[in-house]
Design an enzyme around this catalytic site. Sequence first.
Site, PDB file in Angstrom:
ATOM      1  N   LYS A  84       2.247  10.807  -5.243  1.00 50.20           N
ATOM      2  CA  LYS A  84       1.887   9.786  -6.230  1.00 50.20           C
ATOM      3  C   LYS A  84       0.646  10.224  -7.023  1.00 50.20           C
ATOM      4  CE  LYS A  84       1.308   5.890  -8.381  1.00 50.20           C
ATOM      5  NZ  LYS A  84       2.152   5.512  -9.502  1.00 50.20           N
ATOM      6  N   CYS A  98      -2.710   3.309 -14.148  1.00 48.62           N
ATOM      7  CA  CYS A  98      -2.889   4.258 -13.032  1.00 48.62           C
ATOM      8  C   CYS A  98      -3.538   5.585 -13.390  1.00 48.62           C
ATOM      9  CB  CYS A  98      -1.523   4.547 -12.414  1.00 48.62           C
ATOM     10  SG  CYS A  98      -0.663   3.077 -11.848  1.00 48.62           S
TER      11      CYS A  98
HETATM   12  N1  LIG Z   1       0.433  -1.914 -12.052  1.00 50.86           N
HETATM   13  C1  LIG Z   1       1.043  -0.742 -12.131  1.00 50.86           C
HETATM   14  O1  LIG Z   1       1.559  -0.339 -13.164  1.00 50.86           O
HETATM   15  C2  LIG Z   1       1.141   0.142 -10.914  1.00 50.86           C
HETATM   16  C3  LIG Z   1       2.075   1.175 -10.912  1.00 50.86           C
HETATM   17  C4  LIG Z   1       2.197   1.964  -9.781  1.00 50.86           C
HETATM   18  C5  LIG Z   1       1.383   1.720  -8.683  1.00 50.86           C
HETATM   19  N2  LIG Z   1       0.465   0.709  -8.714  1.00 50.86           N
HETATM   20  C6  LIG Z   1      -0.354   0.471  -7.524  1.00 50.86           C
HETATM   21  O2  LIG Z   1       0.164  -0.671  -6.861  1.00 50.86           O
HETATM   22  C7  LIG Z   1      -0.904  -1.359  -6.197  1.00 50.86           C
HETATM   23  C8  LIG Z   1      -0.920  -2.816  -6.635  1.00 50.86           C
HETATM   24  O3  LIG Z   1      -1.175  -2.822  -8.027  1.00 50.86           O
HETATM   25  P1  LIG Z   1      -0.908  -4.123  -8.915  1.00 50.86           P
HETATM   26  O4  LIG Z   1      -0.976  -3.672 -10.321  1.00 50.86           O
HETATM   27  O5  LIG Z   1       0.298  -4.838  -8.433  1.00 50.86           O
HETATM   28  O6  LIG Z   1      -2.210  -4.988  -8.544  1.00 50.86           O
HETATM   29  P2  LIG Z   1      -2.516  -6.511  -8.995  1.00 50.86           P
HETATM   30  O7  LIG Z   1      -3.986  -6.596  -9.119  1.00 50.86           O
HETATM   31  O8  LIG Z   1      -1.652  -6.898 -10.153  1.00 50.86           O
HETATM   32  O9  LIG Z   1      -2.027  -7.379  -7.728  1.00 50.86           O
HETATM   33  C9  LIG Z   1      -2.570  -7.235  -6.460  1.00 50.86           C
HETATM   34  C10 LIG Z   1      -2.495  -8.593  -5.756  1.00 50.86           C
HETATM   35  O10 LIG Z   1      -2.921  -8.401  -4.404  1.00 50.86           O
HETATM   36  C11 LIG Z   1      -3.619  -9.595  -3.987  1.00 50.86           C
HETATM   37  N3  LIG Z   1      -4.383  -9.277  -2.793  1.00 50.86           N
HETATM   38  C12 LIG Z   1      -5.566  -8.617  -2.672  1.00 50.86           C
HETATM   39  N4  LIG Z   1      -5.914  -8.502  -1.368  1.00 50.86           N
HETATM   40  C13 LIG Z   1      -4.912  -9.072  -0.649  1.00 50.86           C
HETATM   41  C14 LIG Z   1      -4.672  -9.252   0.748  1.00 50.86           C
HETATM   42  N5  LIG Z   1      -5.517  -8.779   1.676  1.00 50.86           N
HETATM   43  N6  LIG Z   1      -3.557  -9.908   1.127  1.00 50.86           N
HETATM   44  C15 LIG Z   1      -2.673 -10.374   0.208  1.00 50.86           C
HETATM   45  N7  LIG Z   1      -2.853 -10.243  -1.122  1.00 50.86           N
HETATM   46  C16 LIG Z   1      -3.946  -9.582  -1.537  1.00 50.86           C
HETATM   47  C17 LIG Z   1      -4.423  -9.958  -5.229  1.00 50.86           C
HETATM   48  O11 LIG Z   1      -4.830 -11.317  -5.205  1.00 50.86           O
HETATM   49  C18 LIG Z   1      -3.412  -9.655  -6.354  1.00 50.86           C
HETATM   50  O12 LIG Z   1      -2.639 -10.802  -6.694  1.00 50.86           O
HETATM   51  C19 LIG Z   1      -2.179  -0.592  -6.541  1.00 50.86           C
HETATM   52  O13 LIG Z   1      -2.460   0.332  -5.526  1.00 50.86           O
HETATM   53  C20 LIG Z   1      -1.793   0.128  -7.807  1.00 50.86           C
HETATM   54  O14 LIG Z   1      -2.555   1.308  -7.998  1.00 50.86           O
HETATM   55  C21 LIG Z   1       0.341  -0.097  -9.799  1.00 50.86           C
END
Ligand SMILES: NC(=O)c1ccc[n+]([C@@H]2O[C@H](COP(=O)([O-])OP(=O)(O)OC[C@H]3O[C@@H](n4cnc5c(N)ncnc54)[C@H](O)[C@@H]3O)[C@@H](O)[C@H]2O)c1
Length: 312
Positions: free
Chosen positions: A202, A256
């Site tokens: 990744k 990202c």
């Molecule tokens: N957004 C993208 O395009 C993308 C693409 C690939 C990978 N990622 C990766 O995926 C992961 C999540 O990204 P995202 O964009 O969905 O984040 P986001 O900020 O949109 O959502 C994360 C959610 O997790 C919740 N959260 C935090 N701590 C928590 C806990 N202990 N228990 C339960 N919920 C909790 C937050 O309240 C939030 O709603 C990250 O590691 C990111 O790097 C994101």
Amino acid sequence: MKKVLFLGLGYIGLPTAAVAANHGFEVIGVDVNPVVVDTINQGKIHIVEPDLAQIVKEAVQQGTLRAVSKPEPADAFFVVVPTPFKQNHRADITYVESATRSVIPFLKEGDLFVIESTSPVLTTERMADIIHKERPELKGKIYIAYCPERVLPGNTLYELVHNDRVIGGINPESTEKAIEFYSAFVQGKLHRTNARTAEMCKLTENSSRDSQIAFANELSMICDKAGVNVWELITLANKHPRVNILQPGCGVGGHCIAVDPWFIVSDYPEQAQLIKRARETNDYKADWCANRVIEACQQFVAENDREPVVAC
Ligand SMILES: NC(=O)c1ccc[n+]([C@@H]2O[C@H](COP(=O)([O-])OP(=O)(O)OC[C@H]3O[C@@H](n4cnc5c(N)ncnc54)[C@H](O)[C@@H]3O)[C@@H](O)[C@H]2O)c1
């Protein structure tokens, strides 16, 4: 694996939970943000993603998806929480650790635990150590794997189903168990590996994009000095059968690419010279573009005898 639990209902967790809910799983979504929990339980969404509202509404109405604030027992657990970086560009995995710790009391023999959050190499093995330390009786009796997400927001629902996935367990049995889950809804290929290779994969994907964009961005600044039209130049250079230069821009886009390469640089600073330089080049390109806009504004003001605008 009938009941699955997603920790984190953001841009990645919610669409994945909703897709799983539409493929025969009973899905529990956990989020620490009560607004997120309330919104989803009303059959609504708190993020912008085409077509997501409809499938979340259907899943909530059919009772296959519900949101809660605290974890509960399930057959499979997926960590999809944020992984930002700290001041020193080191990955902040406290959200992953906290999410992992929150489900430890609910784990039982035969369960699957998967991290999807973009994470530094060895994170999955570290979380496995935390789980085994708290619940030594589960060592070798639960399945632990890493499966990174590579969707493009705006096209998430299509890519969640059609993209290939890389899946790496802490042992081959864990990889197979995770493959079993994802094969229920992923039509792309599922590629088997180990956890640390999946983690590095990744980070490599986004570091590769970052480095290639940095080349185009650097070229655009060189061309500006040289009086060469960078767009024409790239079009001509790409006529070479083995050259494929990307388009320059104001840095990099997306959630990202500006983050993930730092997870390699901070862990392997001596080796990751090119990856670090690419990251710095792309950050600098944003400042460079902003300065060019300011200069153009100032030139416009001077040539048109206008009052300077504060924003300039
Ligand atoms: N957004 C993208 O395009 C993308 C693409 C690939 C990978 N990622 C990766 O995926 C992961 C999540 O990204 P995202 O964009 O969905 O984040 P986001 O900020 O949109 O959502 C994360 C959610 O997790 C919740 N959260 C935090 N701590 C928590 C806990 N202990 N228990 C339960 N919920 C909790 C937050 O309240 C939030 O709603 C990250 O590691 C990111 O790097 C994101």
